[in-house]
Structure formats: structure tokens, C-alpha cells
Design a protein around this motif. Structure first.
Motif, PDB file in Angstrom:
ATOM      1  N   TYR A  93      29.967  43.520  40.279  1.00 12.54           N
ATOM      2  CA  TYR A  93      29.841  44.516  39.588  1.00 12.54           C
ATOM      3  C   TYR A  93      28.772  44.339  38.313  1.00 12.54           C
ATOM      4  O   TYR A  93      27.838  45.165  38.018  1.00 12.54           O
ATOM      5  N   LEU A 208      35.265  42.729  34.995  1.00  7.68           N
ATOM      6  CA  LEU A 208      36.462  43.344  35.502  1.00  7.68           C
ATOM      7  C   LEU A 208      37.518  42.309  36.266  1.00  7.68           C
ATOM      8  O   LEU A 208      38.447  42.510  36.498  1.00  7.68           O
ATOM      9  N   SER A 209      36.817  41.194  36.769  1.00  3.08           N
ATOM     10  CA  SER A 209      37.638  40.290  37.355  1.00  3.08           C
ATOM     11  C   SER A 209      36.946  38.929  37.355  1.00  3.08           C
ATOM     12  O   SER A 209      35.632  38.942  36.949  1.00  3.08           O
ATOM     13  N   LYS A 210      37.659  37.662  37.536  1.00  5.90           N
ATOM     14  CA  LYS A 210      36.814  36.711  37.639  1.00  5.90           C
ATOM     15  C   LYS A 210      37.663  35.550  38.726  1.00  5.90           C
ATOM     16  O   LYS A 210      38.869  35.821  38.862  1.00  5.90           O
ATOM     17  N   ILE A 211      37.232  34.655  39.141  1.00  3.29           N
ATOM     18  CA  ILE A 211      37.521  33.620  40.025  1.00  3.29           C
ATOM     19  C   ILE A 211      38.167  32.626  39.394  1.00  3.29           C
ATOM     20  O   ILE A 211      37.617  31.937  38.170  1.00  3.29           O
ATOM     21  N   VAL A 212      39.606  32.260  39.365  1.00 11.30           N
ATOM     22  CA  VAL A 212      40.349  31.420  38.540  1.00 11.30           C
ATOM     23  C   VAL A 212      40.420  30.271  39.397  1.00 11.30           C
ATOM     24  O   VAL A 212      40.636  28.971  38.742  1.00 11.30           O
TER      25      VAL A 212
ATOM     26  N   THR B 144      40.880  32.726  44.294  1.00 14.59           N
ATOM     27  CA  THR B 144      41.814  33.380  43.784  1.00 14.59           C
ATOM     28  C   THR B 144      41.191  34.109  42.769  1.00 14.59           C
ATOM     29  O   THR B 144      40.601  33.705  41.805  1.00 14.59           O
ATOM     30  N   GLU B 146      41.259  36.581  39.557  1.00 13.52           N
ATOM     31  CA  GLU B 146      41.969  37.405  38.637  1.00 13.52           C
ATOM     32  C   GLU B 146      41.487  38.712  38.289  1.00 13.52           C
ATOM     33  O   GLU B 146      40.250  38.535  37.705  1.00 13.52           O
TER      34      GLU B 146
END
Lengths: 245, 325
Positions: A93, A208-212, B144, B146
Motif C-alpha cells: 500500500y 496498515l500492516s507490518k511483518i513481525v 507473519t 501484524e
């Protein structure tokens, strides 16, 4: 014809993938980065379509200065000029917003990118761009022919294909088959050094999101070998042990 | 709050991957303490729609009008986003099909949602957070993610979630949408579908062959084995590059990634780029005459032998297995 090709800087296809920082980041140490192969095929088609002075091809990358060798490679292959939006991309995004912000007043006829990048494989940027610019998008195409102010494309579907006509401007994600791979020649490599590469600042985009966390697939057990003289034993194992047939 | 699942039809029918998506979406709805609504666009018989209740949909929105008969990315995305707003859905689930890949990002932008493509597991919603696992690096790894956005669009990788049948019948409601004209700029001229073959991305079983087959004229036995098993056929990159087989059969890093229950690789050495596309297969069988072929290292079963001798015997063995069952 004015074409924009979105390019990503990705680990080479032979890279062994490992992680660092408690598995939260991709380990870039010793990794060779290349132009995303799907983007390279998009670029190749763009160059074919604008051959003989029939238009321009701009490449755009959202990345830090370390991506410039890849951008120069795209210029060596034959792009007219390049733009780098100076930022470390967070997600698709973010990238789509940056490119849409650049493209919105540039009146491109056609915006191309690979069907996906071979690192994050989101396959999201093209359709997001279509939505952000309010123009059609088509996700995975294997053929692209231009006729005046519209194009005919072949879109891949399960077990077949769809043939679609789309008026300019639109966005498309390309797959293998859309062009022949182009290899930069000496002249291309020399001229790439002096072609324009503009560096623009990024706009602010809400994450909006993130890789953890990253992980690699669990290794499989040792292979169970069946004697080549008795291949029927394999079918028996697949039926009664693995229970897949 | 609710969960919405888009049920894509193929010529009026739903495929197994759609039942997987409905079952998956239902489990998310249960996790979030809410109900599941499905949305179907196109011409599908009402019995087919009611049947979605079996997989957990309590309501099915049926959008069936002439303009939306065939798939137009922009228009379908508008309809689904509109339905999500009306249903107050903050999770939208789709199958990660070719059409799903085109839809999910557009719906995401319309809903200010995070888009998670290629999910392979249920989200983890413990403690109010929302994390979800997907493949990355062309199946060489998992990531993964979030999600911090309120709204989520999730596309589910086919064959990664089990179909659950414990529901009843769904209520079908007519849903009308207000598409704008600019949604209909693309025109589908022709759809070409090979109806006699199993489609590769959906296939549970795949028989794949590589350069070891020596030439396109030798694919007869591969197709025969695949037909007997009800499997799709696939190939390695050198094979599609040489035009022995179509590009649509190329699995691997620059082809397509698949995750069937069984992948049989015949005469494929197993270059890292090929392994990337198939490593999430549940069972891998390798047939290669070179015992040092790297593919054996990631295989579950293997035969070191000449494909031209082994495959005909496998065909006979499958025939007798079928005859006895």
C-alpha cells in the motif's frame, strides 16, 4: 505512447533466504540484489512497444539509494529515464500510494509492473494503483498488444485465458510470455550512466500492516527411496502410507 | 461487525477452493463472535447458493444482473466493497485465485483496509491483536503480518485450509449495487478454457516433468499418469522456455507457486528456483536417474531410475490400484 514501469529491487533467485534481528528482518548480508524478473519482463515489453521512437519508458522504484544499481540496469536495458522515490517501503500500500502520487499528473498511457515481486509476492501494487488512480487494472497478463488508444491483453485464468480489450490509461501486471527477455548491450550500459534519474521525496502514508516475524519451512525428513525395479511399491506407499491417492 | 466472503463461481459452479474460503471465513467469524455473509456475483442457481450454508454462511447476497455477468475487476471490486460497507464487515475473505489477486487490492483501497494476500493459516486474534501467516520469498519462507488497520482483506491460498461441512442452509437475498459507468471500461472478448484438464492452481495432485523427458513428444506418459490420478500437469522452467509445454504449466519462482497434496517431479533436478514454487506441497515424490539430484533432499519419496522405464510401470500400478478399489 508514454509508459511507466514500476520496478522492485529483490534478492537474486538463487538466494538462500535467512533472517536476522530475531527473525524480524530479511538478512541482506552477502545477498545479490537484482531487478525483479517479472518487472524485467514488463520493462522488456514496454521497450518493444516504444521502439523506433514511438514513445518513452519511465521506470519508477520506491527504495533507498541502495536500489540505484538496479535502476541503472533498467536504464541499460532501454528505459528512457528513471524516478526513485526515496523511502524504505513498508508494505504494498505504501509503494502503491507513492507511485500513484507521482503518476497522477503525468498522463501515462500505460503503467506496467511484474505480476508480483519475488520477495514479498503480494501481487498487490498494480491493482492498488488502478484503484488509487481510478483506472482499470488487469492482474496477470501473458500477452499485450496495442492498437491506437487501447490494448488487447490475455489474462490468465484457472485452466485457460481471457482475451480482454482495455482503453488507455490502465495498469497491468505482466507474467512470462509477454515479451522476450532483453539483455543490455554495451551501448545501453554506457548510456545508462548519463540517463536522467530523478530522486523524489516520499509522501507520508499511514501504515496498515507490518511483518513481525519470518520463518523458513520445517525441513522434511529423509527421503524414502523405492527400488527402481519395483515402482509399484511407490504407488502403494502413496496410497496406504501418505494417503494422498 | 461481520465477516464477508466473496464466492467466485466458474461457469455457475463453486470449486473446492471456494468452500475452503467459506469454511475459513466462518472460523474467523466465530473467532470474532460474529456471523458470516457470502456474496456471489454472476449467474448461479439458488440451490448452489443455499448450499453455502453447509460451509458456514448464514446469508448469501446474490448479485445477478446482465452487466455483471462476466468478471470485470473494477466493477466486482466496487460491488464487494459496497456490500462490505452495508454489512458492516471489517474482514473480507477471498480465494487467492487469478481473479482474487486482481480484486483484493482494489477492495482493500476502497475500504482503507490492509490486504493480506496468500494467507495460509487462520489469523491469531489473541489479546486484541490480529496477526496472520502468509508465504513470502516465493515460498522459501513464511511471514507473519501484524495488521494494524481496522479493516482487513484476506486472500486465502487454495488447498491450505480444510473444508468444514457442519452448517445448514443459507438465506439467499438479492443484492443490487450502484456501479458507476467508469467501472465497465474493460471488455472481455473471449474466454478460452480447457475443460478436459484439471487446472494447475487448484489441483490437489500434480504430475510435473522436466528436461529429463528429452522432448515434447515424450509427454504422453506424463499426461496419461496425470489423467489416471486426476492430477494436473506441470513443468520446469527450461521446458516452458523451450516451448515444449505452455508457460501456464511452469511452476517455480518465476512461474506459479502451488501447494498440492502430492507433487510428483519426473526428470527435474530441483534447482532452488523450482523448489521455491513447490516446497509447500504436502508430499513430494522425485523420480530422477541422478541420485545426486538436489530434489531428493527435499523429497518425501523417491525413485532413482530412468523415467522412461519407471513411469510406464507407475501407470500400470495406478491402473491396478484403481481396479482393486
Amino acid at each position: 505512447m508514454k509508459i511507466l514501469v514500476c520496478i522492485s529491487n529483490v534478492p537474486d533467485t538463487t538466494t538462500k533466504i535467512t533472517f536476522t534481528n530475531d527473525n524480524s528482518d530479511f538478512n541482506e548480508a552477502g545477498v545479490q540484489f537484482v531487478l525483479n524478473p517479472y518487472d524485467e519482463i514488463a520493462l522488456s515489453r514496454a521497450i518493444e512497444l516504444t521502439e523506433n521512437g514511438n514513445g518513452t519508458v519511465t521506470v519508477i522504484n520506491v527504495g533507498e539509494a541502495s536500489t540505484e544499481p538496479t535502476i541503472r540496469k533498467a536504464l541499460a536495458i532501454g528505459a528512457t529515464d528513471a524516478v526513485r522515490i526515496n523511502a524504505k517501503p513498508t508494505d504494498a500500500y505504501f509503494v502503491a500510494k507513492q507511485i500513484a502520487n507521482y503518476a497522477k499528473d503525468q498522463s501515462f498511457d500505460l503503467i506496467l509492473a511484474g505480476r508480483e515481486s519475488i520477495d514479498y509476492n503480494g501481487a498487490q501494487v498494480t491493482a492498488m494503483l488502478g484503484e488509487l488512480l481510478d483506472i482499470p487494472s488487469v492482474s496477470i497478463i501473458k500477452k499485450l498488444d496495442v492498437d491506437g488508444d487501447k490494448a488487447t491483453v490475455e489474462r490468465e485464468i484457472e485452466g485457460g485465458k481471457e482475451i480482454i480489450t482495455i482503453p488507455f490509461p490502465f495498469v497491468a501486471g505482466t507474467a512470462e510470455g509477454v515479451a522476450e527477455w532483453k539483455i543490455p548491450n554495451m551501448r545501453g550500459i554506457m548510456s545508462a550512466r548519463t540517463k536522467p534519474l530523478a530522486v523524489l521525496e516520499a509522501i507520508e502514508v499511514k501504515s496498515l500492516s507490518k511483518i513481525v516475524k519470518f520463518e523458513t519451512p520445517a525441513p522434511r525428513g529423509t527421503v524414502k527411496l523405492v527400488d527402481a525395479a519395483e515402482p509399484e511399491k511407490l504407488i502403494e506407499l502413496l496410497h496406504s502410507e501418505a494417503k494422498v491417492i | 461487525m461481520s465477516v464477508l466472503v466473496y464466492v467466485e463461481n466458474a461457469e455457475g459452479k463453486f470449486k473446492k477452493s471456494i468452500f475452503e474460503a467459506v469454511s475459513y471465513a466462518k472460523t474467523i467469524a466465530t473467532q470474532l463472535n460474529t456471523s458470516l455473509t457470502a456474496i456471489s456475483i454472476g449467474d448461479v442457481a439458488s440451490a448452489e447458493l443455499e448450499n453455502l450454508g453447509k460451509y458456514g454462511a448464514s446469508k448469501v447476497l446474490n448479485v445477478n444482473n446482465e452487466k455483471l455477468k462476466s468478471f470485470i475487476n473494477q466493477a466486482y471490486a466496487s460491488v464487494i466493497a459496497e456490500a462490505a460497507k452495508k454489512e458492516n464487515a471489517n474482514v473480507v475473505v477471498l480465494s487467492n485465485s487469478f481473479s482474487g489477486k486482481g480484486l483484493a487490492p482494489r477492495i482493500g483501497v476502497k475500504l482503507d483496509a490492509a490486504v493480506i494476500s496468500g494467507a495460509i493459516e487462520l489469523p491469531n486474534t489473541d489479546g486484541g491483536s490480529f496477526t496472520i501467516k502468509r508465504t513470502a520469498f516465493s515460498s522459501k519462507a513464511f511471514a507473519t503480518v501484524e495488521v494494524t488497520a481496522e479493516n482487513k482483506v484476506i486472500s486465502l491460498t487454495p488447498n491450505s485450509y480444510k473444508v468444514v461441512e457442519d452448517g445448514g442452509s443459507a438465506n439467499v437475498e438479492v443484492f443490487t449495487s450502484e456501479n458507476k459507468d467508469s467501472d465497465f471500461k474493460t471488455i472481455i472478448k473471449e474466454i478460452v478454457r480447457a475443460t478436459d484438464k484439471v487446472s494447475l492452481p487448484d489441483a490437489e495432485l500434480v504430475v510435473s516433468a522436466g528436461r529429463g523427458l528429452k522432448g515434447p513428444e515424450n509427454w504422453g506418459m506424463i499426461e496419461e499418469l496425470a489423467n489416471l490420478l486426476g492430477a494436473a500437469t506441470a513443468c520446469s522452467k527450461p521446458v516452458s522456455d523451450a516451448d515444449w509445454r505452455p508457460h501456464s504449466e511452469h511452476v517455480g519462482q518465476t512461474g506459479i507457486a502451488i501447494s498440492p497434496n502430492l507433487y510428483i517431479a519426473i526428470g527435474i533436478s530441483g534447482a532452488i528456483q523450482h523448489l521455491a514454487g513447490v516446497s509447500s506441497s504436502k508430499v513430494i515424490v522425485v523420480i530422477n536417474k541422478d541420485p545426486e539430484a538436489p530434489f531428493f533432499k527435499v523429497a518425501d519419496y523417491g525413485i532413482v531410475g530412468d523415467a522412461f522405464e519407471v513411469v510406464p510401470k507407475l501407470i500400470e500400478a495406478v491402473k491396478s490400484l484403481k481396479a482393486n478399489s
